[in-house]
Design a protein around this motif. Structure first.
Motif, PDB file in Angstrom:
ATOM      1  N   MET A   1      42.841  46.147  35.376  1.00 15.48           N
ATOM      2  CA  MET A   1      42.262  45.294  34.060  1.00 15.48           C
ATOM      3  C   MET A   1      40.968  46.203  33.536  1.00 15.48           C
ATOM      4  O   MET A   1      40.836  47.342  34.000  1.00 15.48           O
ATOM      5  N   ASN A   2      40.826  45.884  32.038  1.00 10.58           N
ATOM      6  CA  ASN A   2      39.765  46.647  31.556  1.00 10.58           C
ATOM      7  C   ASN A   2      38.646  45.690  31.260  1.00 10.58           C
ATOM      8  O   ASN A   2      38.392  44.763  32.224  1.00 10.58           O
ATOM      9  N   ASP A   3      37.633  45.875  30.625  1.00  9.70           N
ATOM     10  CA  ASP A   3      36.472  44.938  30.504  1.00  9.70           C
ATOM     11  C   ASP A   3      36.710  43.549  30.129  1.00  9.70           C
ATOM     12  O   ASP A   3      35.851  42.657  30.193  1.00  9.70           O
ATOM     13  N   VAL A   4      37.891  43.230  29.521  1.00 11.64           N
ATOM     14  CA  VAL A   4      38.051  42.016  29.058  1.00 11.64           C
ATOM     15  C   VAL A   4      39.298  40.984  29.583  1.00 11.64           C
ATOM     16  O   VAL A   4      39.412  40.032  29.472  1.00 11.64           O
TER      17      VAL A   4
ATOM     18  N   ARG B   1      26.140  35.012  43.406  1.00 11.70           N
ATOM     19  CA  ARG B   1      27.475  34.680  42.670  1.00 11.70           C
ATOM     20  C   ARG B   1      28.403  34.202  43.840  1.00 11.70           C
ATOM     21  O   ARG B   1      29.464  33.782  43.675  1.00 11.70           O
ATOM     22  N   ASN B   2      27.846  33.851  45.228  1.00 10.90           N
ATOM     23  CA  ASN B   2      28.689  33.348  46.170  1.00 10.90           C
ATOM     24  C   ASN B   2      28.810  31.958  45.955  1.00 10.90           C
ATOM     25  O   ASN B   2      27.936  31.181  45.525  1.00 10.90           O
ATOM     26  N   HIS B   3      30.219  31.629  46.261  1.00  9.17           N
ATOM     27  CA  HIS B   3      30.423  30.084  45.906  1.00  9.17           C
ATOM     28  C   HIS B   3      31.673  29.885  46.846  1.00  9.17           C
ATOM     29  O   HIS B   3      32.237  30.607  47.866  1.00  9.17           O
ATOM     30  N   GLU B   4      32.195  28.537  46.968  1.00 13.89           N
ATOM     31  CA  GLU B   4      33.379  28.185  47.926  1.00 13.89           C
ATOM     32  C   GLU B   4      34.538  27.390  46.858  1.00 13.89           C
ATOM     33  O   GLU B   4      34.126  26.919  46.098  1.00 13.89           O
ATOM     34  N   VAL B   5      35.531  27.982  47.204  1.00 16.18           N
ATOM     35  CA  VAL B   5      37.012  27.035  46.519  1.00 16.18           C
ATOM     36  C   VAL B   5      37.389  26.217  47.540  1.00 16.18           C
ATOM     37  O   VAL B   5      37.560  26.616  48.828  1.00 16.18           O
ATOM     38  N   ASN B   6      37.463  24.878  47.261  1.00 16.69           N
ATOM     39  CA  ASN B   6      37.788  23.794  48.358  1.00 16.69           C
ATOM     40  C   ASN B   6      39.036  23.219  47.686  1.00 16.69           C
ATOM     41  O   ASN B   6      39.187  22.811  46.448  1.00 16.69           O
TER      42      ASN B   6
ATOM     43  N   ALA C   1      31.770  37.036  42.774  1.00 14.35           N
ATOM     44  CA  ALA C   1      32.244  38.077  41.389  1.00 14.35           C
ATOM     45  C   ALA C   1      32.530  39.086  41.997  1.00 14.35           C
ATOM     46  O   ALA C   1      32.088  39.500  43.132  1.00 14.35           O
ATOM     47  N   ASP C   2      33.083  40.007  41.075  1.00 11.83           N
ATOM     48  CA  ASP C   2      33.583  41.304  41.207  1.00 11.83           C
ATOM     49  C   ASP C   2      32.187  42.117  41.679  1.00 11.83           C
ATOM     50  O   ASP C   2      31.340  41.646  41.132  1.00 11.83           O
ATOM     51  N   PRO C   3      32.160  43.016  42.463  1.00 17.23           N
ATOM     52  CA  PRO C   3      30.960  43.630  42.985  1.00 17.23           C
ATOM     53  C   PRO C   3      30.392  44.291  41.768  1.00 17.23           C
ATOM     54  O   PRO C   3      28.935  44.566  41.595  1.00 17.23           O
ATOM     55  N   LYS C   4      31.146  44.862  40.758  1.00 15.25           N
ATOM     56  CA  LYS C   4      30.624  45.303  39.609  1.00 15.25           C
ATOM     57  C   LYS C   4      29.675  44.333  38.639  1.00 15.25           C
ATOM     58  O   LYS C   4      28.751  44.734  37.960  1.00 15.25           O
TER      59      LYS C   4
ATOM     60  N   ASN D   1      37.126  37.586  45.111  1.00 14.38           N
ATOM     61  CA  ASN D   1      36.737  37.423  43.745  1.00 14.38           C
ATOM     62  C   ASN D   1      37.971  36.848  42.955  1.00 14.38           C
ATOM     63  O   ASN D   1      39.026  36.970  43.376  1.00 14.38           O
ATOM     64  N   PRO D   2      37.731  36.497  41.677  1.00 16.56           N
ATOM     65  CA  PRO D   2      38.748  35.613  40.879  1.00 16.56           C
ATOM     66  C   PRO D   2      39.889  36.862  40.523  1.00 16.56           C
ATOM     67  O   PRO D   2      40.896  36.453  40.616  1.00 16.56           O
TER      68      PRO D   2
END
Length: 146
Positions: free
Chosen positions: A91-94, A24-29, A40-43, A52-53
């Motif tokens: 937040m909940n699941d959605v 899930r690893n990425h870079e924001v540039n 992503a969230d660890p969950k 994470n976002p």
């Protein structure tokens, strides 16, 4: 009304050979700034050492409010020497249900504590991010005079 554009690039590479196997690893540039290591969230199988976002959304709400607050304080003659926010997003699941900003602020003049408290209301009204989300943003400031 003026429009402002904000362009970012999100980069990921790998192979989605199965839900559990891809990173899930990425870079924001964006040009001229250091990259933000995202995940992503660890969950959802994210890396706990990266942003994470969901964290970035809460940070955006907090930063926007702080920047407006400092602006308004400067205009009102309230001298802020420290500002530290321990913001909390729920937040909940959605979707996000709420974000609570809990800034701890130090100002120089005890006579301006009430004004400093009131400026949070105005900062909230002006915060671009808070005006753009569909969940409540609460404020629980603590203001101390030096």
């Amino acid at each position: 009304m003026a429009e402002h554009a904000y362009e970012v690039e999100v980069n990921w590479s790998g192979a989605t050979t199965g839900y559990r196997s891809y990173s899930r690893n990425h870079e924001v540039n964006t040009p001229g700034r250091p990259p933000i290591p995202g995940t992503a969230d660890p969950k959802f199988r994210g890396d706990t050492t990266r942003w994470n976002p969901e964290q970035l959304l809460v940070a955006s709400v907090s930063e926007c409010h702080m920047l407006w607050y400092l602006h308004l304080c400067a205009e009102a003659g309230v001298v802020v020497t420290t500002y530290r926010d321990n913001a909390l997003g729920i937040m909940n699941d959605v979707q996000f249900l709420q974000v609570t900003l809990r800034p701890q602020i130090t100002i120089t003049d005890p006579a301006k504590v009430e004004v400093a408290e009131q400026l949070h209301v105005e900062a909230h009204k002006k915060c671009f991010i808070a005006n753009s989300v569909n969940f409540p943003v609460a404020h629980e400031p603590t203001i101390t005079a030096e």
